[in-house]
Design an enzyme around this catalytic site. Structure first.
Site, PDB file in Angstrom:
ATOM      1  N   GLY A 164      37.752 -37.508  -4.827  1.00  0.00           N
ATOM      2  CA  GLY A 164      36.969 -37.959  -3.700  1.00  0.00           C
ATOM      3  C   GLY A 164      35.477 -38.022  -3.968  1.00  0.00           C
ATOM      4  N   LYS A 201      35.449 -41.316 -20.422  1.00  0.00           N
ATOM      5  CA  LYS A 201      34.486 -42.391 -20.687  1.00  0.00           C
ATOM      6  C   LYS A 201      33.915 -42.811 -19.333  1.00  0.00           C
ATOM      7  CE  LYS A 201      32.900 -46.222 -22.836  1.00  0.00           C
ATOM      8  NZ  LYS A 201      31.627 -45.699 -23.378  1.00  0.00           N
ATOM      9  N   ARG A 291      49.022 -40.497   1.422  1.00  0.00           N
ATOM     10  CA  ARG A 291      48.960 -40.599   2.889  1.00  0.00           C
ATOM     11  C   ARG A 291      48.760 -42.053   3.326  1.00  0.00           C
ATOM     12  NH1 ARG A 291      43.806 -39.311   0.946  1.00  0.00           N
ATOM     13  NH2 ARG A 291      42.408 -41.069   1.326  1.00  0.00           N
ATOM     14  N   VAL A 294      42.826 -44.972   5.901  1.00  0.00           N
ATOM     15  CA  VAL A 294      41.977 -45.557   6.944  1.00  0.00           C
ATOM     16  C   VAL A 294      42.024 -47.083   6.857  1.00  0.00           C
ATOM     17  CG1 VAL A 294      39.605 -45.747   7.806  1.00  0.00           C
ATOM     18  CG2 VAL A 294      40.427 -43.556   6.928  1.00  0.00           C
ATOM     19  N   ARG A 337      34.241 -50.097   8.880  1.00  0.00           N
ATOM     20  CA  ARG A 337      34.374 -48.760   9.482  1.00  0.00           C
ATOM     21  C   ARG A 337      33.105 -48.464  10.262  1.00  0.00           C
ATOM     22  NH1 ARG A 337      36.780 -44.384   5.213  1.00  0.00           N
ATOM     23  NH2 ARG A 337      38.365 -45.709   4.232  1.00  0.00           N
TER      24      ARG A 337
HETATM   25  C1  MV4 Z   1      34.289 -42.555 -12.403  1.00  0.00           C
HETATM   26  C2  MV4 Z   1      33.277 -43.537 -12.390  1.00  0.00           C
HETATM   27  C3  MV4 Z   1      32.941 -44.089 -13.614  1.00  0.00           C
HETATM   28  N1  MV4 Z   1      33.563 -43.681 -14.747  1.00  0.00           N
HETATM   29  N2  MV4 Z   1      34.877 -42.184 -13.540  1.00  0.00           N
HETATM   30  C4  MV4 Z   1      33.826 -41.183  -7.922  1.00  0.00           C
HETATM   31  C5  MV4 Z   1      34.883 -40.643  -7.014  1.00  0.00           C
HETATM   32  C6  MV4 Z   1      35.889 -40.064  -7.908  1.00  0.00           C
HETATM   33  N3  MV4 Z   1      37.181 -39.953  -7.324  1.00  0.00           N
HETATM   34  C7  MV4 Z   1      35.830 -40.972  -9.089  1.00  0.00           C
HETATM   35  N4  MV4 Z   1      34.544 -41.569  -9.051  1.00  0.00           N
HETATM   36  C8  MV4 Z   1      34.103 -42.278 -10.102  1.00  0.00           C
HETATM   37  N5  MV4 Z   1      34.699 -41.964 -11.274  1.00  0.00           N
HETATM   38  C9  MV4 Z   1      34.491 -42.727 -14.697  1.00  0.00           C
HETATM   39  N6  MV4 Z   1      35.094 -42.351 -15.822  1.00  0.00           N
HETATM   40  C10 MV4 Z   1      32.699 -43.907 -11.179  1.00  0.00           C
HETATM   41  C11 MV4 Z   1      33.108 -43.257 -10.012  1.00  0.00           C
HETATM   42  C12 MV4 Z   1      32.486 -43.677  -8.796  1.00  0.00           C
HETATM   43  C13 MV4 Z   1      33.199 -44.271  -7.747  1.00  0.00           C
HETATM   44  C14 MV4 Z   1      34.567 -44.463  -7.818  1.00  0.00           C
HETATM   45  C15 MV4 Z   1      35.262 -45.057  -6.772  1.00  0.00           C
HETATM   46  C16 MV4 Z   1      34.578 -45.460  -5.643  1.00  0.00           C
HETATM   47  C17 MV4 Z   1      33.244 -45.257  -5.538  1.00  0.00           C
HETATM   48  C18 MV4 Z   1      32.533 -44.669  -6.590  1.00  0.00           C
HETATM   49  C19 MV4 Z   1      31.157 -44.491  -6.489  1.00  0.00           C
HETATM   50  C20 MV4 Z   1      30.458 -43.912  -7.499  1.00  0.00           C
HETATM   51  C21 MV4 Z   1      31.110 -43.495  -8.655  1.00  0.00           C
END
Ligand code: MV4
Length: 447
Positions: A164, A201, A291, A294, A337
Site C-alpha cells: 500500500g 529494481k 477484496r 473501491v 473518488r
Molecule cells: C515500486 C515502484 C517502482 N519500482 N516498486 C508504491 C506502493 C507499493 N505497493 C508499491 N509502490 C511502488 N513500488 C518498484 N520496484 C513504484 C511504486 C509506486 C507506486 C505504485 C503503484 C501506485 C502508485 C505508486 C506511487 C508511487 C510509487
C-alpha cells in the site's frame, strides 16, 4: 442461496452491497457505530444492530460484536466490503467457525497475499512476471548491494510488512545503501513492528494497472480486463479508468490469460485484483488484493457484470455465470473518488451536509451514502462519493464527467470535486498520457 446477509461495513460500500442483496431478494442487516445511527446504510437495511462507539476499533473492527449481531439476527452470511475486516484472515476463519458464510476468498489465500514476499514468490512460481530483486529479505547493506549490482541501480528497498505504499526507499547508488537501509528499517519498525526489508529494481515512471478476476469454487476463473489506477497522490487513488489508455486488446488478452492461469493453479475462490506496475511494455506483479475494491464500478460499467452479485453467488456455491468468451469490454468508464477534504491541502473536512444535489443523466452513476442533512463523521475514511461515468469512448466519458462533476452540489463541507474538475481538463490526462508520478508533479508535490 442466502436468505439474509449481514453487511460489516459503512458508507457507500455498505449501500452498494445492500443494493445487490435487495435486487437478489436477500434481506440485509446493517451494523453501525453510534456515530452512524442516522446513516443511510442503516436506514435502507431491513434490520440494523449498533455494534459500538465511534472508534472503528470498538465497532467496525469489533469482531465479537459483529458475530453477535449475525447471531441475534440469524444471518446466513457476512460481507466485509473493503477496508476494516475485509483482508483479515482470522476474521474470515471466525465467521466460518460460527457457521456463517464469509463472502470472500478462503482464509489461506487472504493470508498468503498479506505476506508481500510470499505473494511475490507464489506468483512467480505460477508464471506471473515479477520485478527482479532479492527474492527474500536482505540482512545487511553488503547483501543488499550484491542484489543491487545484479539488477542495476536505482533500486527500491521495501518493507516486507509494507504494501500500500509505506516504507519504500529509493537507492541511487551503493554509497547511499547503508544510510537508506537504516532509515527504511527504522520506519518499517515504527509503522509495522517489523523491520525486515527486501530489494527490487526501481521503476521510475510506471503505470499502475490491475487485472480483475472472478473465480468460483469449482475451478472456473475469468478475468474482466484491467483498470488503470495511475492517478494517485501519496498512495491514495483519485481517478481510475477501464480500459487503460496504454493497452490494446492483444496485450490485455495476453496478460489476462497469464493471470487466469495462475489464479486457477492457486485454487483461489472469489473476486480478486492482481496489481502490476507497467513500464516500457513490461508488466511486473506488485501485490494481489483479495477484496472487492473501491474502483470495481469501472469494471462493472464496461463488462455489465455486477461484481457484488457474483461475490454472493460464488460464496453460496453457485458456478460462475460467465464464460471468458462471453465477456466483452464495451466502451469506456472513469471513476472519480470524491473525498471530504480541502482540494488543495487535503485537510479532512467532516461536518453536516446542508444542501445536496446528485448529478444524473445518461452514463452517469454516483455511489454514495450522502443525503441532505447527513453527518460526515471525522473518524472514518474521507471517501464520501464515487462519480462514475460510462460512454462509448474515453472522450465521451470526459465530456460526461465534466458535466456531472459541475452539477454535483455538496454544501456544508469541503470536497475534492474542484480538483477532479481540474484533472479531467488537463491536456496530459485528456490524452491518457500519465503515470503514477503525474498527479504529484502537477500538484508540485514531488519531493
Ligand atoms: C515500486 C515502484 C517502482 N519500482 N516498486 C508504491 C506502493 C507499493 N505497493 C508499491 N509502490 C511502488 N513500488 C518498484 N520496484 C513504484 C511504486 C509506486 C507506486 C505504485 C503503484 C501506485 C502508485 C505508486 C506511487 C508511487 C510509487
Amino acid at each position: 442461496m442466502f436468505d439474509k446477509i449481514l453487511i460489516a461495513n459503512r458508507g457507500e460500500i455498505a449501500m452498494r452491497i445492500h443494493r445487490a442483496c435487495r435486487q437478489m431478494g436477500i434481506a440485509t442487516v446493517a451494523v453501525h457505530s453510534t456515530a452512524d445511527a442516522a446513516a443511510m446504510h442503516v436506514r435502507l437495511a431491513d434490520e440494523s444492530v449498533c455494534i459500538g462507539p465511534p472508534p472503528a476499533q470498538e465497532s467496525y473492527l469489533n469482531i465479537p460484536a459483529i458475530i453477535s449481531a449475525a447471531e441475534i439476527t440469524n444471518a446466513d452470511a457476512i460481507h466485509p466490503g473493503y477496508g476494516f475486516l475485509a483482508e483479515n484472515a482470522a476474521f474470515a476463519e471466525i465467521v466460518e467457525e460460527h457457521g456463517f458464510a464469509f463472502i470472500g476468498p478462503m482464509p489461506e489465500h487472504i493470508r498468503l497475499m498479506g505476506d508481500k514476499i510470499a505473494a511475490k514468490t507464489a506468483m512467480r512460481d505460477l508464471g506471473v512476471p515479477i520485478i527482479p530483486g532479492s527474492g527474500g529479505t536482505v540482512d545487511d547493506p553488503e547483501q543488499a548491494a550484491h542484489f543491487a549490482r545484479e539488477v542495476g541501480y536505482p533500486i527500491a528497498l521495501k518493507a516486507v510488512s509494507g504494501g500500500g505504499g509505506k516504507g519504500m526507499k529509493v537507492v541511487a547508488n551503493e554509497s547511499e545503501m547503508a544510510a537508506a537501509m537504516a532509515n527504511a528499517r527504522a520506519e518499517s519498525k515504527a509503522a509495522f513492528g517489523d523491520d525486515s526489508l527486501y530489494v527490487e529494481k526501481y521503476l521510475a515512471h510506471p503505470r499502475h494497472i490491475e487485472i480483475q478476476i472472478i473465480a468460483d469454487m469449482y475451478g472456473a476463473v475469468v478475468h474482466l480486463g484491467e483498470r488503470d489506477c495511475s492517478i494517485q497522490r501519496r498512495h491514495q487513488k483519485l481517478i481510475e479508468e477501464a480500459p487503460s489508455p496504454a493497452l490494446n486488446a492483444d496485450v490485455r488478452a495476453a496478460l489476462g490469460k497469464t493471470v487466469v492461469k495462475a489464479i486457477k493453479k492457486l485454487g483461489y475462490r472469489g473476486v480478486g485484483t492482481v496489481e502490476f506496475l507497467y513500464e516500457d511494455g513490461g508488466f511486473y506483479f506488485l501485490e494481489m488484493n483479495t477484496r472487492l475494491q473501491v474502483e470495481h464500478p469501472v469494471t462493472e460499467m464496461v463488462t455489465g457484470i455486477d461484481m457484488v452479485r457474483e461475490q454472493i453467488r460464488i460464496a453460496a456455491g453457485a458456478p460462475l455465470g460467465h464464460a471468458q468468451r462471453d465477456i466483452r469490454v464495451a466502451g469506456h468508464s472513469i471513476e472519480c473518488r470524491i473525498t471530504a477534504e480541502n482540494p488543495e491541502t487535503f485537510t479532512p473536512s467532516p461536518g453536516r451536509i446542508t444542501n445536496y444535489h446528485v448529478p444524473g443523466g445518461l452514463g452517469v452513476r454516483v455511489d454514495s451514502a450522502l443525503y441532505a442533512g447527513c453527518m460526515v463523521p471525522p473518524l472514518y475514511d474521507s471517501l464520501i462519493a464515487k462519480v462514475i461515468v460510462h460512454g462509448g469512448s474515453r472522450n465521451e466519458c470526459l465530456m460526461r464527467l465534466r458535466r456531472a462533476l459541475g452539477e454535483y452540489v455538496v454544501d456544508g463541507i469541503e470536497t475534492t470535486i474542484p480538483l477532479h474538475l481540474r484533472i479531467v481538463s488537463e491536456t496530459d490526462y485528456v490524452n491518457g498520457v500519465y503515470d503514477v508520478t503525474w498527479l504529484e508533479e502537477l500538484l508540485g508535490l514531488s519531493k
